[in-house]
Design an enzyme around this catalytic site. Structure first.
Site, short mmCIF file in Angstrom:
data_model
loop_
_atom_site.label_atom_id
_atom_site.label_comp_id
_atom_site.label_asym_id
_atom_site.label_seq_id
_atom_site.Cartn_x
_atom_site.Cartn_y
_atom_site.Cartn_z
N SER A 1 8.23 31.32 -16.50
CA SER A 1 9.57 31.20 -15.91
C SER A 1 9.76 32.37 -14.96
O SER A 1 10.52 33.28 -15.19
CB SER A 1 10.65 31.15 -17.00
OG SER A 1 10.81 32.37 -17.65
N HIS B 1 8.97 27.74 -22.29
CA HIS B 1 7.88 28.21 -23.16
C HIS B 1 7.56 27.22 -24.27
O HIS B 1 6.65 27.45 -25.06
CB HIS B 1 8.25 29.56 -23.80
CG HIS B 1 8.30 30.68 -22.81
ND1 HIS B 1 8.69 31.94 -23.15
CD2 HIS B 1 7.98 30.72 -21.50
CE1 HIS B 1 8.63 32.72 -22.07
NE2 HIS B 1 8.22 31.99 -21.06
N GLU C 1 14.48 32.20 -25.45
CA GLU C 1 13.96 33.09 -26.51
C GLU C 1 15.07 33.64 -27.40
O GLU C 1 16.09 34.12 -26.89
CB GLU C 1 13.23 34.29 -25.87
CG GLU C 1 12.04 33.89 -25.03
CD GLU C 1 11.57 35.00 -24.09
OE1 GLU C 1 11.64 36.18 -24.47
OE2 GLU C 1 11.16 34.67 -22.97
N GLU D 1 4.66 32.40 -26.62
CA GLU D 1 4.66 33.81 -27.05
C GLU D 1 4.58 33.96 -28.57
O GLU D 1 4.86 35.03 -29.11
CB GLU D 1 5.90 34.51 -26.51
CG GLU D 1 5.92 34.55 -24.98
CD GLU D 1 7.16 35.22 -24.41
OE1 GLU D 1 8.07 35.59 -25.18
OE2 GLU D 1 7.21 35.37 -23.19
N ASP E 1 17.05 35.66 -24.71
CA ASP E 1 16.78 35.55 -23.28
C ASP E 1 17.15 34.13 -22.90
O ASP E 1 16.45 33.18 -23.26
CB ASP E 1 15.30 35.82 -22.96
CG ASP E 1 15.01 35.69 -21.47
OD1 ASP E 1 15.94 35.42 -20.69
OD2 ASP E 1 13.83 35.85 -21.09
N GLU F 1 19.71 38.47 -22.22
CA GLU F 1 18.95 38.56 -20.96
C GLU F 1 19.20 37.32 -20.11
O GLU F 1 19.26 36.20 -20.63
CB GLU F 1 17.46 38.69 -21.32
CG GLU F 1 16.52 38.82 -20.12
CD GLU F 1 15.06 38.93 -20.58
OE1 GLU F 1 14.79 39.49 -21.66
OE2 GLU F 1 14.18 38.43 -19.84
N ASP G 1 16.40 40.12 -15.75
CA ASP G 1 14.96 39.94 -15.56
C ASP G 1 14.75 39.24 -14.21
O ASP G 1 14.42 39.89 -13.21
CB ASP G 1 14.41 39.10 -16.74
CG ASP G 1 12.97 38.68 -16.56
OD1 ASP G 1 12.29 39.21 -15.66
OD2 ASP G 1 12.50 37.81 -17.32
N LYS H 1 8.62 44.41 -15.58
CA LYS H 1 7.35 43.67 -15.63
C LYS H 1 6.57 44.07 -14.39
O LYS H 1 6.88 43.60 -13.28
CB LYS H 1 7.60 42.16 -15.59
CG LYS H 1 8.27 41.56 -16.82
CD LYS H 1 8.62 40.08 -16.56
CE LYS H 1 9.13 39.40 -17.81
NZ LYS H 1 9.73 38.08 -17.50
N HIS I 1 6.16 42.12 -21.77
CA HIS I 1 4.99 41.25 -21.60
C HIS I 1 5.37 40.04 -20.75
O HIS I 1 6.54 39.89 -20.39
CB HIS I 1 4.49 40.79 -22.98
CG HIS I 1 5.45 39.88 -23.72
ND1 HIS I 1 5.11 39.14 -24.82
CD2 HIS I 1 6.78 39.59 -23.50
CE1 HIS I 1 6.15 38.44 -25.24
NE2 HIS I 1 7.17 38.70 -24.47
N LYS J 1 9.51 44.44 -24.96
CA LYS J 1 9.64 43.03 -25.32
C LYS J 1 8.22 42.49 -25.51
O LYS J 1 7.43 42.47 -24.55
CB LYS J 1 10.36 42.31 -24.18
CG LYS J 1 10.88 40.95 -24.53
CD LYS J 1 11.62 40.39 -23.32
CE LYS J 1 11.98 38.95 -23.57
NZ LYS J 1 12.15 38.23 -22.30
P1 PGA Z 1 7.64 34.54 -18.17
O1 PGA Z 1 9.10 34.87 -18.69
O2 PGA Z 1 7.30 33.19 -18.73
O3 PGA Z 1 7.88 34.44 -16.68
O4 PGA Z 1 6.72 35.60 -18.57
C1 PGA Z 1 9.42 35.51 -19.82
C2 PGA Z 1 10.82 35.96 -19.61
O5 PGA Z 1 11.60 35.24 -18.96
O6 PGA Z 1 11.19 37.03 -20.04
ZN ZN Z 2 13.31 36.76 -19.13
#
Ligand code: PGA
Ligand code: ZN
Length: 418
Positions: free
Chosen positions: A43, A148, A158, A201, A237, A281, A308, A333, A361, A384
């Site tokens: 994402s 996810h 999340e 995750e 999140d 988040e 984020d 990140k 991560h 995280k």
């Molecule tokens: P990602 O996102 O799948 O882009 O790593 C995780 C997140 O939104 O924190």
């Molecule tokens: Zn996020």
């Protein structure tokens, strides 16, 4: 020529935790070799660096060999800032679209790895200095949905736990693991359609509504906290950009009616109060600085409001947020921005202005443990990181090694809302 001088560079395609291709880089000094690979998001934020050039990982490897390698040979690997500056010059675009943000990050990190190995010190000290003695609290994903996980899972990406009462990193991890285990039992007791499946995750991925997931996580946190005897809090999140409909101007929930911006603020505020959330988040989509500002004004004294996709580890976007008090926390990140130095600058800017920095991560990870070193070096109070899965445990175990290396002086950061 000093021992830390870069004498060779290699790159190859390897696989990440989703079985997708990613880039791995080796940087040779006169004495040894450093190695690093890039993670990948599912994402991703719209304003992140471009992960790879057209042609994907294959082309990234080619460009490392023809563009990056000749330029970096002869550089001092311990001079991270200038190496990263050179990477930006080699690319020449504002978003790493020529060589790829993931490519730049793998090179940047492999250089840091090579330097610290050549110097014979752990990477957290090479980057952060010898006075760094604090470990972050792991913010662990225990139940997930969104991009996810599959159909029927929550819209909210999340549900994350934060074991704020733990005294050591090891204890903190055990707190998260205990919630994860308790949650499985609760889902089974409640006959939620669930076969023990996990998302990208390592979080459980049951067919459950957003509110059902809040209830189950709250119960799991309560049980785990009672069992272990220290305080555990939780948060989410929302990753709301992934279900924001720009034309309709609504958040398109599958588990409920679409919400406009005002209704979304009310819903998030209600959840913060009802479940005593400590962390939220991306409750608003990635352009909505104003929504972040409003929520921070209303709930920033009791909850971390973290950006984020809003900030994408980018100092310009972060400055914009700081100016209007949008959020009080930020996700870091490094592959969103491309180099170790750029991620460090975003972290320092955030910390200077009182934002809580959350090193993170990505949903696609490799078994590299470097993330732990950077999170400690950057003095981030929260990291995280998933609770299960070899690629997550690789980082968790690296934190344990760092904690051991720090000896008696190791302590946990303080976490809370100012
Ligand atoms: P990602 O996102 O799948 O882009 O790593 C995780 C997140 O939104 O924190
Ligand atoms: Zn996020």
């Amino acid at each position: 020529m000093s021992e830390t001088c870069i004498v060779d560079l290699k790159a190859r395609k390897v696989f990440d935790s989703r079985g997708s291709e990613t880039v791995e880089v080796e940087v040779y000094t006169r004495k040894t070799v450093g190695k690093a690979s890039a993670p990948a998001g599912a994402s991703k934020g719209k304003w992140e660096a471009v992960s790879y050039p057209e042609g994907g990982v294959e082309e990234a490897v080619r460009r490392i060999l023809i563009l990056v390698k000749p330029r970096l040979i002869g550089f001092d690997s311990s001079d991270q800032v200038n190496v990263d500056k050179a990477l930006k010059e080699i690319d020449g675009t504002i978003n790493f679209s020529k060589i790829g943000g993931n490519t730049a990050y793998a090179v940047s990190l492999a250089v840091a790895d090579a330097a610290s190995k050549t110097l014979g010190i752990p990477m957290y000290q090479h980057i952060g200095g010898t006075m760094v003695k604090n470990l972050p609290y792991p913010l662990g994903n225990v139940l997930g949905g969104g991009k996810h996980a599959g159909e029927g899972c929550p819209d909210i990406q999340e549900y994350l736990v934060l074991p704020v009462g733990a005294k050591k990193f090891r204890e903190a991890y055990l707190g998260n693991r205990e919630v994860h285990r308790a949650l499985r039992r609760i889902l089974e007791e409640r006959n939620i359609p669930f076969f023990g499946g996990r998302g990208d995750e390592g979080a459980w991925a049951p067919r459950i509504s957003n509110d059902g997931a809040f209830e189950a996580t709250a119960e799991a946190v309560k049980r785990a906290s009672e069992r272990l005897g220290f305080e555990i809090r939780f948060g989410v999140d929302v990753a709301s950009s992934s279900f924001w409909d720009e034309e309709k101007c609504k958040y398109m929930y599958k588990h409920g009616k679409p919400l406009d911006k005002g209704e979304q603020i009310d819903y998030v505020l209600e959840c913060i109060d009802k479940y005593k959330l400590l962390y939220v988040e991306d409750p608003f989509h990635e352009e909505d600085f104003e929504g972040f500002r409003e929520l921070t004004e209303k709930a920033g004294d009791k909850c971390l409001i973290c950006g984020d996709d809003l900030f994408v580890t980018n100092v310009e976007r972060l400055r914009k947020g700081i100016d209007i008090h949008a959020g009080n926390a930020v996700i870091i990140k490094p592959n969103q921005i491309g180099t170790v130095t750029d991620a460090y600058e975003a972290t320092k800017l955030a910390q200077k202005h009182g934002y809580v920095t959350v090193f993170s991560h990505r949903s696609g990870e490799t078994t590299d443990g470097h993330l732990a070193h950077l999170a400690v070096a950057f003095n981030c109070p929260i990291v995280k990181i998933g609770v299960l899965g070899g690629e997550r445990i690789a980082k968790i175990n690296e934190f344990l090694r760092i904690e051991e290396h720090m000896g008696d002086q190791a302590s946990m950061h303080r976490v809370g809302v100012k």
